[in-house]
Design a protein around this motif. Structure first.
Motif, short mmCIF file in Angstrom:
data_model
loop_
_atom_site.label_atom_id
_atom_site.label_comp_id
_atom_site.label_asym_id
_atom_site.label_seq_id
_atom_site.Cartn_x
_atom_site.Cartn_y
_atom_site.Cartn_z
N ARG A 137 44.75 -20.05 -13.81
CA ARG A 137 45.36 -19.17 -14.79
C ARG A 137 45.52 -17.74 -14.30
O ARG A 137 46.38 -17.02 -14.76
CB ARG A 137 44.52 -19.15 -16.08
N GLY A 138 44.63 -17.29 -13.38
CA GLY A 138 44.73 -15.92 -12.86
C GLY A 138 44.21 -14.91 -13.86
O GLY A 138 43.77 -15.22 -14.95
N GLY A 139 44.27 -13.62 -13.49
CA GLY A 139 43.88 -12.56 -14.41
C GLY A 139 42.49 -12.05 -14.13
O GLY A 139 41.80 -12.53 -13.24
N GLY A 140 42.06 -11.07 -14.89
CA GLY A 140 40.75 -10.48 -14.74
C GLY A 140 40.23 -10.04 -16.08
O GLY A 140 40.99 -9.90 -17.03
N ARG A 141 38.94 -9.82 -16.15
CA ARG A 141 38.31 -9.53 -17.44
C ARG A 141 38.66 -8.14 -17.92
O ARG A 141 38.49 -7.15 -17.23
CB ARG A 141 36.79 -9.69 -17.33
N LYS A 142 39.18 -8.06 -19.13
CA LYS A 142 39.50 -6.78 -19.74
C LYS A 142 39.53 -6.96 -21.24
O LYS A 142 40.25 -7.81 -21.76
CB LYS A 142 40.87 -6.28 -19.26
N LYS A 143 38.72 -6.18 -21.94
CA LYS A 143 38.72 -6.24 -23.40
C LYS A 143 39.92 -5.47 -23.91
O LYS A 143 40.10 -4.30 -23.60
CB LYS A 143 37.44 -5.65 -23.98
N THR A 144 40.78 -6.13 -24.68
CA THR A 144 41.99 -5.48 -25.15
C THR A 144 41.93 -5.12 -26.62
O THR A 144 42.75 -4.34 -27.09
CB THR A 144 43.22 -6.37 -24.92
N ARG A 145 41.00 -5.71 -27.34
CA ARG A 145 40.94 -5.38 -28.78
C ARG A 145 39.58 -5.70 -29.34
O ARG A 145 39.00 -6.72 -29.05
CB ARG A 145 41.99 -6.18 -29.55
N VAL B 188 39.65 -10.94 -35.80
CA VAL B 188 40.00 -11.41 -34.45
C VAL B 188 39.85 -10.29 -33.43
O VAL B 188 40.28 -9.15 -33.67
CB VAL B 188 41.44 -11.95 -34.40
N SER B 189 39.25 -10.61 -32.27
CA SER B 189 39.23 -9.75 -31.10
C SER B 189 39.94 -10.47 -29.95
O SER B 189 39.94 -11.70 -29.90
CB SER B 189 37.81 -9.41 -30.67
N VAL B 190 40.54 -9.70 -29.04
CA VAL B 190 41.23 -10.27 -27.89
C VAL B 190 40.59 -9.72 -26.62
O VAL B 190 40.40 -8.51 -26.50
CB VAL B 190 42.73 -9.93 -27.91
N ILE B 191 40.26 -10.60 -25.69
CA ILE B 191 39.71 -10.20 -24.40
C ILE B 191 40.55 -10.82 -23.30
O ILE B 191 40.79 -12.03 -23.29
CB ILE B 191 38.24 -10.66 -24.24
N ARG B 192 40.99 -9.97 -22.38
CA ARG B 192 41.66 -10.49 -21.20
C ARG B 192 40.61 -10.82 -20.15
O ARG B 192 39.86 -9.94 -19.70
CB ARG B 192 42.64 -9.47 -20.63
N GLY C 260 47.71 -18.30 -28.79
CA GLY C 260 46.85 -18.23 -29.97
C GLY C 260 46.57 -19.56 -30.60
O GLY C 260 46.25 -19.64 -31.79
N LEU C 261 46.67 -20.61 -29.81
CA LEU C 261 46.47 -21.97 -30.30
C LEU C 261 45.22 -22.56 -29.65
O LEU C 261 45.18 -22.72 -28.43
CB LEU C 261 47.68 -22.83 -29.97
N PRO C 262 44.19 -22.84 -30.44
CA PRO C 262 44.14 -22.83 -31.90
C PRO C 262 43.59 -21.55 -32.52
O PRO C 262 43.48 -21.47 -33.74
CB PRO C 262 43.19 -23.99 -32.21
N PHE D 244 50.88 -10.44 -26.09
CA PHE D 244 51.41 -11.15 -27.26
C PHE D 244 50.32 -11.33 -28.31
O PHE D 244 50.55 -11.13 -29.52
CB PHE D 244 51.97 -12.51 -26.85
N LEU D 245 49.12 -11.71 -27.88
CA LEU D 245 48.02 -11.92 -28.82
C LEU D 245 47.68 -10.64 -29.57
O LEU D 245 47.48 -10.66 -30.79
CB LEU D 245 46.79 -12.46 -28.09
N ASP D 246 47.59 -9.52 -28.85
CA ASP D 246 47.32 -8.24 -29.50
C ASP D 246 48.36 -7.92 -30.56
O ASP D 246 48.04 -7.49 -31.68
CB ASP D 246 47.28 -7.11 -28.46
N GLU D 247 49.64 -8.11 -30.19
CA GLU D 247 50.72 -7.80 -31.13
C GLU D 247 50.68 -8.73 -32.33
O GLU D 247 50.91 -8.30 -33.47
CB GLU D 247 52.06 -7.90 -30.41
N ALA D 248 50.39 -10.01 -32.10
CA ALA D 248 50.32 -10.97 -33.20
C ALA D 248 49.18 -10.63 -34.15
O ALA D 248 49.34 -10.67 -35.38
CB ALA D 248 50.16 -12.39 -32.65
N VAL D 249 48.01 -10.28 -33.59
CA VAL D 249 46.86 -9.93 -34.43
C VAL D 249 47.19 -8.73 -35.31
O VAL D 249 46.86 -8.70 -36.50
CB VAL D 249 45.64 -9.64 -33.53
N THR D 250 47.85 -7.74 -34.73
CA THR D 250 48.24 -6.55 -35.51
C THR D 250 49.28 -6.90 -36.55
O THR D 250 49.17 -6.52 -37.72
CB THR D 250 48.79 -5.46 -34.57
#
Length: 276
Positions: free
Chosen positions: A266-274, A155-159, A115-117, A142-148
């Motif tokens: 970094r790896g991973g795939g697109r997924k909207k989490t929040r 704030v929105s979080v997208i994977r 979550g920086l910055p 972690f980002l989802d939990e921190a936002v909550t």
């Protein structure tokens, strides 16, 4: 270089909303801020800077510092040696960027990590609409939990990877804080910025050299005016260095030398989490 204290001025390039030339002032005096007991407070020598950056939202910043120093370390998002320096190297260093972001801007934070910055800016500037983009599942969790936990309704979080969200997201400001070379960062970030918007890349002492080295790549990616700004001048001993690139036009992304993409690193795939 423009006056670093005033950054982009009262109107950021290509953004209609007026923005503050310094930190937004809270209606509460910093000395009136009540901090929750038992949380990691900023050290005495940084208390004034923390109050200036976060105003009456300093208690929220303190809770975020606690999350970074506990869950962030346990999950491998922050090194244990960083915990004594969370305020100096992470929260305040990121927070001073807010002085060059216009009021009400949309912000996409690429490769947000812990979550920086992005989260720091969301705490300091509740007027901003911020999207955190991060490819790794453990980090987006972690980002989802921190936002909550912090109650950040801006704030929105997208994977996902930067190249996956380009064309789906468009923002006034795109931020990045990474060790990647400037041409690679621009290849990830400029496609997400609106024409007239800006990439703000937190960099180190070699920022001016990187701008000189990668100027051609920035131009090929649609970049126009490039300014190296110092944020937090007169507030912190070592101001944050930010490379400010105005997006002048749409352009096809240019792959950085070596062919490595953010996906490979970094790896991973697109997924909207929040969506808040």
């Amino acid at each position: 270089m423009t006056n670093p204290r005033y950054g982009a001025g009262d109107h950021g390039p290509g953004i209609d909303s007026p923005g503050p030339s310094s930190f937004p002032r809270s209606s509460s005096s910093p000395s009136d801020v009540d901090l929750p007991p038992g949380f990691p407070l900023p050290p005495d020598e940084l208390r004034g800077a923390a109050e200036e950056v976060f105003g009456d939202r300093l208690p929220v910043a303190v809770r975020y510092a606690e999350l970074l120093g506990t869950d962030g370390v346990i999950r491998g998002l922050i090194g244990p040696r960083e915990t004594p320096r969370l305020w100096e190297r992470h929260l305040i260093n990121c927070g001073v960027m807010s002085e060059i972001i216009p009021l009400g801007a949309s912000v996409v934070d690429i490769g947000s990590g812990a979550g920086l910055p992005g989260i720091v800016l969301a705490v300091a500037r509740p007027d901003l609409a911020i999207t955190l983009v991060e490819p790794l599942a453990r980090r987006t969790a972690f980002l989802d939990e921190a936002v909550t936990n912090l109650g950040l309704d801006n704030v929105s979080v997208i994977r996902g990877r930067a190249e996956e969200v380009a064309g789906h997201l468009e923002a006034d400001i795109v931020t990045a804080r990474a060790v990647a070379a400037l041409d690679k960062l621009a290849g990830w970030c400029l496609p997400v910025a609106k024409v007239g918007g800006r990439l703000l890349a937190l960099k180190g002492a070699s920022a001016a050299d990187e701008v000189a080295e990668h100027g051609q790549a920035l131009s090929e990616l649609g970049g126009g005016e490039v300014t190296v700004r110092l944020c937090g001048v007169g507030l912190i001993e070592s101001p944050a260095t930010v490379v400010d690139v105005v997006k002048e036009r749409q352009a096809s992304p240019v792959r950085a030398r070596g062919g490595n993409s953010q996906a490979a690193e970094r790896g991973g795939g697109r997924k909207k989490t929040r969506r808040r």
